[in-house]
Write a protein that holds these residues in place. Structure first.
Motif, PDB file in Angstrom:
ATOM      1  N   UNK A 129       0.701  -1.357   0.771  1.00  0.00           N
ATOM      2  CA  UNK A 129       0.053   0.203   0.032  1.00  0.00           C
ATOM      3  C   UNK A 129       0.901   1.235  -0.043  1.00  0.00           C
ATOM      4  N   UNK A 130       0.501   2.318  -0.644  1.00  0.00           N
ATOM      5  CA  UNK A 130       1.169   3.773  -0.613  1.00  0.00           C
ATOM      6  C   UNK A 130       1.908   3.904   0.349  1.00  0.00           C
ATOM      7  N   UNK A 131       1.857   3.719   1.522  1.00  0.00           N
ATOM      8  CA  UNK A 131       1.377   4.184   3.213  1.00  0.00           C
ATOM      9  C   UNK A 131       2.395   3.426   3.926  1.00  0.00           C
ATOM     10  N   UNK A 132       2.391   2.116   3.004  1.00  0.00           N
ATOM     11  CA  UNK A 132       3.423   0.686   3.486  1.00  0.00           C
ATOM     12  C   UNK A 132       2.914   0.504   5.010  1.00  0.00           C
ATOM     13  N   UNK A 133       3.800  -0.409   4.967  1.00  0.00           N
ATOM     14  CA  UNK A 133       3.565  -1.579   6.028  1.00  0.00           C
ATOM     15  C   UNK A 133       4.050  -1.702   6.986  1.00  0.00           C
ATOM     16  N   UNK A 160       6.493   1.856  -0.549  1.00  0.00           N
ATOM     17  CA  UNK A 160       7.226   1.483  -1.502  1.00  0.00           C
ATOM     18  C   UNK A 160       8.193   2.966  -2.224  1.00  0.00           C
ATOM     19  N   UNK A 161       8.978   2.809  -3.438  1.00  0.00           N
ATOM     20  CA  UNK A 161       9.979   3.709  -3.228  1.00  0.00           C
ATOM     21  C   UNK A 161       9.859   3.551  -5.181  1.00  0.00           C
ATOM     22  N   UNK A 162       9.891   4.707  -5.646  1.00  0.00           N
ATOM     23  CA  UNK A 162       9.854   4.834  -7.311  1.00  0.00           C
ATOM     24  C   UNK A 162       8.687   3.661  -7.842  1.00  0.00           C
ATOM     25  N   UNK A 163       9.367   3.362  -9.086  1.00  0.00           N
ATOM     26  CA  UNK A 163       8.192   2.807  -9.252  1.00  0.00           C
ATOM     27  C   UNK A 163       8.358   1.325  -8.777  1.00  0.00           C
ATOM     28  N   UNK A 164       9.391   0.312  -8.697  1.00  0.00           N
ATOM     29  CA  UNK A 164       9.533  -1.061  -8.418  1.00  0.00           C
ATOM     30  C   UNK A 164      10.135  -0.756  -7.000  1.00  0.00           C
TER      31      UNK A 164
END
Length: 184
Positions: free
Chosen positions: A17-21, A55-59
């Protein structure tokens, strides 16, 4: 450090998820014993790692967090057990091994470009999992004091008789030439 980490905690990074885990690792008694054995410690009393994986940048994947541990080391002078506390901040990046961000930058002559003050190159991973336990163990290893000393010991400990004797300086191979030059 052993080839197989004492801590294993694979995390799927395929659909973060955009916020991360948030991931928390608390080592049990067996894992603490393995950490102590693998890192040359007398004991690991407690170990906890808390990470935010996002997530960081695209992948890519950014891992940020903290490691807290209570360990027992042997003093390098007296070999007495010393209690120590590790509180290490962690921030690292991962990219898939085929990513262009994982390529080493070279200049026109083929020399690798490294900026000592710049950010570290991202680590690579294959598949869709990253072993966060291995990441935690790597930063734990880096935080361990390689030369623990009991407080209050002098910086340099010399045998008592070595302080009384004067150190004889080696004779220069050119000393005889200096005498030869003075002769008429």
């Amino acid at each position: 450090m052993n080839d197989t980490p004492a801590l294993k905690f694979p995390v799927s990074v395929l659909h973060l998820p955009q916020k991360g885990i948030t991931v928390t690792i608390k080592a049990d008694e067996r894992e603490c014993a393995a950490l102590a054995r693998d890192h040359g410690l007398e004991a690991v009393k407690s170990f906890e790692a808390r990470f935010q994986i996002m997530p960081w940048k695209k992948q890519g994947v950014k891992v940020q967090g903290r490691i807290d541990a209570d360990i027992v080391q042997a003093c390098i002078v007296t070999l007495e057990p010393l209690d120590a506390r590790i509180a290490e901040e962690v921030e690292t990046l991962f990219v898939p091994e085929h990513s262009r961000l994982a390529r080493i930058r070279l200049d026109e002559s083929g020399e690798m470009l490294v900026d000592a003050e710049g950010p570290d190159m991202p680590e690579t991973f294959s598949g869709d999992h990253i072993d966060i336990g291995a990441v935690a163990e790597e930063f734990f290893e880096l935080a361990i004091d390689p030369y623990p000393r009991k407080p209050g010991l002098p910086e340099q400990i010399l045998p008592p008789d070595s302080m009384d004797t004067e150190v004889e300086k080696p004779v220069s191979p050119f000393a005889k030439l200096a005498d030869w030059k003075k002769k008429p």
